[in-house]
Design an enzyme around this catalytic site. Sequence first.
Site, PDB file in Angstrom:
ATOM      1  N   CYS A   9       0.833  -1.196   0.000  1.00 36.87           N
ATOM      2  CA  CYS A   9       0.000   0.000   0.000  1.00 36.87           C
ATOM      3  C   CYS A   9       0.875   1.257   0.000  1.00 36.87           C
ATOM      4  CB  CYS A   9      -0.925   0.020   1.208  1.00 36.87           C
ATOM      5  SG  CYS A   9      -2.028   1.454   1.195  1.00 36.87           S
ATOM      6  N   LYS A  48       2.306  -9.297   0.167  1.00 35.33           N
ATOM      7  CA  LYS A  48       2.260  -8.469  -1.040  1.00 35.33           C
ATOM      8  C   LYS A  48       3.183  -7.286  -0.798  1.00 35.33           C
ATOM      9  CE  LYS A  48      -0.583  -5.822  -4.193  1.00 35.33           C
ATOM     10  NZ  LYS A  48      -1.835  -5.116  -4.437  1.00 35.33           N
ATOM     11  N   GLY A 110      -0.410  -5.698 -11.249  1.00 37.55           N
ATOM     12  CA  GLY A 110      -0.174  -4.398 -11.867  1.00 37.55           C
ATOM     13  C   GLY A 110      -0.393  -4.404 -13.362  1.00 37.55           C
ATOM     14  N   ASP A 111      -1.256  -3.517 -13.822  1.00 38.39           N
ATOM     15  CA  ASP A 111      -1.512  -3.306 -15.251  1.00 38.39           C
ATOM     16  C   ASP A 111      -2.091  -4.524 -15.969  1.00 38.39           C
ATOM     17  OD1 ASP A 111      -0.554  -0.763 -14.872  1.00 38.39           O
ATOM     18  OD2 ASP A 111       1.355  -1.096 -15.893  1.00 38.39           O
ATOM     19  N   ARG A 134      -8.008  -3.035 -10.156  1.00 37.68           N
ATOM     20  CA  ARG A 134      -8.860  -2.001 -10.756  1.00 37.68           C
ATOM     21  C   ARG A 134      -9.603  -2.488 -11.989  1.00 37.68           C
ATOM     22  NH1 ARG A 134      -4.682   2.666 -11.367  1.00 37.68           N
ATOM     23  NH2 ARG A 134      -3.288   0.892 -11.500  1.00 37.68           N
TER      24      ARG A 134
END
Length: 173
Positions: A9, A48, A110-111, A134
Amino acid sequence: DVIDINCGCPSPKVTGGGHGSALLKDLPKMQQMLKAVYAAINIPFTLKFRAGWDEQSLNYIDTAKIAEDAGCAAITLHPRTKVQGYSGDADWSRVAEVVQAVSIPVIGSGDVRTPADALARLEQTGVAAVMIGRAAMANPWIFRQIAQLRAGEPMFVPTPSDKRDLLVRYVDM
């Protein structure tokens, strides 16, 4: 059951207290914490983390090895730094390096925006899995689509009606 420790985070609210990705600036403290968690539980735990605090302090290989030595069952690397936050591109070559450096399962994050991205990351890096954040909010069908793509099946494409039904169900919940 599993405990996942999030040292990825980048939020100032979290890192300001020395938590989240702030632990990447103090690997001995992270190691001590991971060993204490391992000693206190009887279920698997995972970690993570990010590639480092900034580009000048990349320590993802060291972090991965510390996690493995401390007893983590698996690790997830988000290959951006804390300073990057969510900007720029996630450097998945870093994830591939971690896969080679440890013997525990590595998850990349990520991505991953599309089902094709997920399959490409799996193939290119040798990760055990990909984490999707996301993209799942924008396309909650992405997991189904990945499974279909992996199986060589046609991918489900939600109609406006499917999207409406999901929203109505969500509001009801």
